[in-house]
Design an enzyme around this catalytic site. Structure first.
Site, mmCIF file in Angstrom:
data_model
loop_
_atom_site.group_PDB
_atom_site.id
_atom_site.type_symbol
_atom_site.label_atom_id
_atom_site.label_comp_id
_atom_site.label_asym_id
_atom_site.label_seq_id
_atom_site.Cartn_x
_atom_site.Cartn_y
_atom_site.Cartn_z
ATOM 1 N N LYS A 111 33.143 -3.116 -13.858
ATOM 2 C CA LYS A 111 33.067 -3.349 -15.301
ATOM 3 C C LYS A 111 32.001 -4.394 -15.589
ATOM 4 O O LYS A 111 31.954 -5.440 -14.946
ATOM 5 C CB LYS A 111 34.436 -3.811 -15.796
ATOM 6 C CG LYS A 111 34.549 -4.056 -17.282
ATOM 7 C CD LYS A 111 35.977 -4.498 -17.605
ATOM 8 C CE LYS A 111 36.174 -4.731 -19.101
ATOM 9 N NZ LYS A 111 37.562 -5.146 -19.408
ATOM 10 N N SER A 186 38.921 -2.207 -22.922
ATOM 11 C CA SER A 186 37.489 -2.413 -22.831
ATOM 12 C C SER A 186 36.885 -1.906 -21.528
ATOM 13 O O SER A 186 35.655 -1.858 -21.383
ATOM 14 C CB SER A 186 37.184 -3.908 -22.980
ATOM 15 O OG SER A 186 37.852 -4.655 -21.974
ATOM 16 N N SER A 210 43.389 -3.313 -21.537
ATOM 17 C CA SER A 210 42.020 -2.902 -21.201
ATOM 18 C C SER A 210 41.863 -2.249 -19.837
ATOM 19 O O SER A 210 40.818 -1.684 -19.547
ATOM 20 C CB SER A 210 41.065 -4.101 -21.298
ATOM 21 O OG SER A 210 40.916 -4.492 -22.639
#
Length: 510
Positions: A111, A186, A210
């Protein structure tokens, strides 16, 4: 299927459906060899071949997904060649390599909010487009030290505070099961590329869902660890206020068997606190099911197909394990969003409040003016997404003192849940009221993430598990929640659910 803009022209995404089955047999056959037996490369497949297969896969699907925002393919292939050389020169036997480098040659995605040396760390903010990480975040460093080979970094929502991975710097990420749907946020880029078989394992962070929402929407496994076990350092934005109490870093992957070894590595010196090597007897656990949040005024009702999926899990647990799954209800859950929102705004032990979101949006310059940004957005001149602007606007309306009623609801819920779970209990809870929504639709139902967010405030470990595909070919799933520090229980249940319901299904499968 949706038709996407690519290089200024229309591209028919039916080609993506064809691609989705062209390399799965290769990738699936490589998985067990590369992850569980590093030295198997010498007799079965080389590390370079493995990494090249995943590089090829990303290059095939990423034009449709926009999941990987910066690759390091050349460096990854060089590292894979070094792995092959190491294996060839190893004289101590395969056990030595497995013990020292358990992830040797395993392709990894990261990420983009995590520091990965030499890679961007902008989290979707145009003003940070030139930021490049000089170090690795601790869990990334530990995975690399264990032999994992990073392929690149993946897209996030702007500043990691929205359930759709969309920002003005990198654009919007699509769901591999339906390009018109969101992959979540996210960690949406992670969920998307893993669901499309573009990496073996990935790294996500979760402060309101997330990890779990992207895993749910993309049909993969993910684990939100007990807070404090895996280091949250070197992520952007950094935690402030009491956010460290609710933020968890954890593994994301297609196969449940990979969660435990990943967590052992990512936890570093804290791994022993979870007793991850202790065998779990599922027949001795106490199981509960919580079918919904009690009808919260801000969240949508759970869809029929997700209610049915959770009911089937209950039926199989009772039939296969001989356990009794008790249905329980917590009336406090209907205030899930209000509890999450209140506790996210509390000051730390020294009385310092969280850094305002409008400040983060403007860094490294001045804070943004939300109303001005809204006007700019309306004429197409803002550098920020509507979701980020809306969050900054909502922040302006916050009262200075938290509601005593909401604080009371949280304390009551915490006590009830802790007493219910103890050290041998787990409960099932919906991951979200609906399967993956269409792009931008969360703007009209912004509080549905309360189904995941409330678990962060309670500080509990939870494993997101896929349960096959639903009526529209989109992934179904459920959260498996355990007591504090009982991560091994939910990971064991995930292995059972994978075996029983089939785990990850390739996009386009019937």
């Amino acid at each position: 299927m949706q038709r996407l803009q690519k290089n200024g022209s229309k591209t028919d995404t039916r080609g993506y459906r064809q691609l989705s089955t062209s390399v799965f047999s290769l990738l699936s056959s490589l998985h067990a060899r590369q992850f569980s037996r590093a030295s198997g490369f010498t007799s079965q497949v080389s590390s370079v071949e493995v990494v090249q297969a995943y590089v090829d896969r990303i290059q095939e699907v990423n034009p449709f997904l926009n999941a990987v925002v910066k690759d390091r393919f050349a460096a990854a292939l060089q590292e894979a060649a070094q792995v092959d050389k190491l294996i060839e020169e190893e004289t101590g036997g395969e056990e030595v390599l497995e013990d020292r480098l358990p992830l040797l040659g395993v392709p990894l995605s990261v990420k983009e909010s995590f520091a990965l040396q030499g890679m961007p760390n902008a989290t979707g903010v145009i003003a940070r487009r030139g930021v490049v990480s000089a170090v690795d975040a601790p869990p990334v460093a530990l995975l690399k030290r264990a032999g994992a080979v990073p392929l690149g970094v993946t897209n996030t929502s702007e500043l990691c505070m929205w359930c759709e991975s969309h920002n003005r710097l990198r654009g919007i990420t699509n769901n591999p099961y339906d390009l018109e749907r969101i992959p979540g946020g996210s960690s949406g880029g992670e969920g998307s590329i893993l669901g499309a078989a573009g990496a073996v394992i990935g790294v996500g962070a979760d402060i309101g869902g997330s990890i779990r929402m992207p895993c749910f929407f993309n049909g993969i496994f993910g684990h939100k660890t007990t807070p404090g076990v895996v280091s949250p350092e070197n992520q952007h934005p950094p935690y402030t206020g009491r956010h460290e109490e609710y933020l968890s870093t954890g593994p994301m992957c297609r196969y449940a068997e990979d969660l435990l070894p990943m967590l052992k590595i990512m936890a570093g010196p804290n791994a022993h606190t979870l007793s991850l090597d202790t065998k779990v007897d599922l027949k001795k656990l106490r199981f509960f099911t919580v079918p919904h949040d009690g009808g919260g005024s801000l969240t949508n009702p759970v869809s029929g197909e997700l209610v049915d999926a959770q009911r089937k899990v209950v039926e199989r647990l009772e039939a296969d394990l001989g356990v009794q799954v008790e249905e329980v209800h917590f009336p406090e859950l209907r205030y899930g969003f209000q509890i999450w929102d209140t506790y996210m705004g509390l000051p730390d032990k020294e009385g310092k409040p969280p850094v305002p979101f409008a400040v983060r949006m403007g860094e490294p310059g001045r804070p943004v003016w939300p109303l001005w940004e809204l006007l700019k957005w309306m004429v197409g001149k803002s550098e920020h997404t509507m979701a980020a602007i809306a969050l900054a606007l909502v922040e302006m309306t916050h009262v200075s003192k938290p509601s005593p009623f909401i604080l009371q609801q949280k304390e009551q819920l915490q006590k009830k849940v802790d007493e219910l779970l103890g050290t041998d209990g787990v409960f099932l809870y919906p991951s979200h009221p609906r399967v993956a929504p269409k792009h931008h639709h969360p703007l009209f139902r912004p509080f549905d993430f309360a189904y995941t967010g409330i678990i962060n405030i309670l500080g509990l470990p939870v494993t997101q598990c896929p349960l096959g595909l639903g009526e529209e070919g989109l992934p179904l799933g459920v959260q498996v929640v355990g007591g504090k520090m009982q991560d091994r229980l939910t990971l064991a249940v995930a292995l059972y659910l994978e075996k029983t319901f089939g785990g990850w299904r390739e996009p386009g499968a019937k």
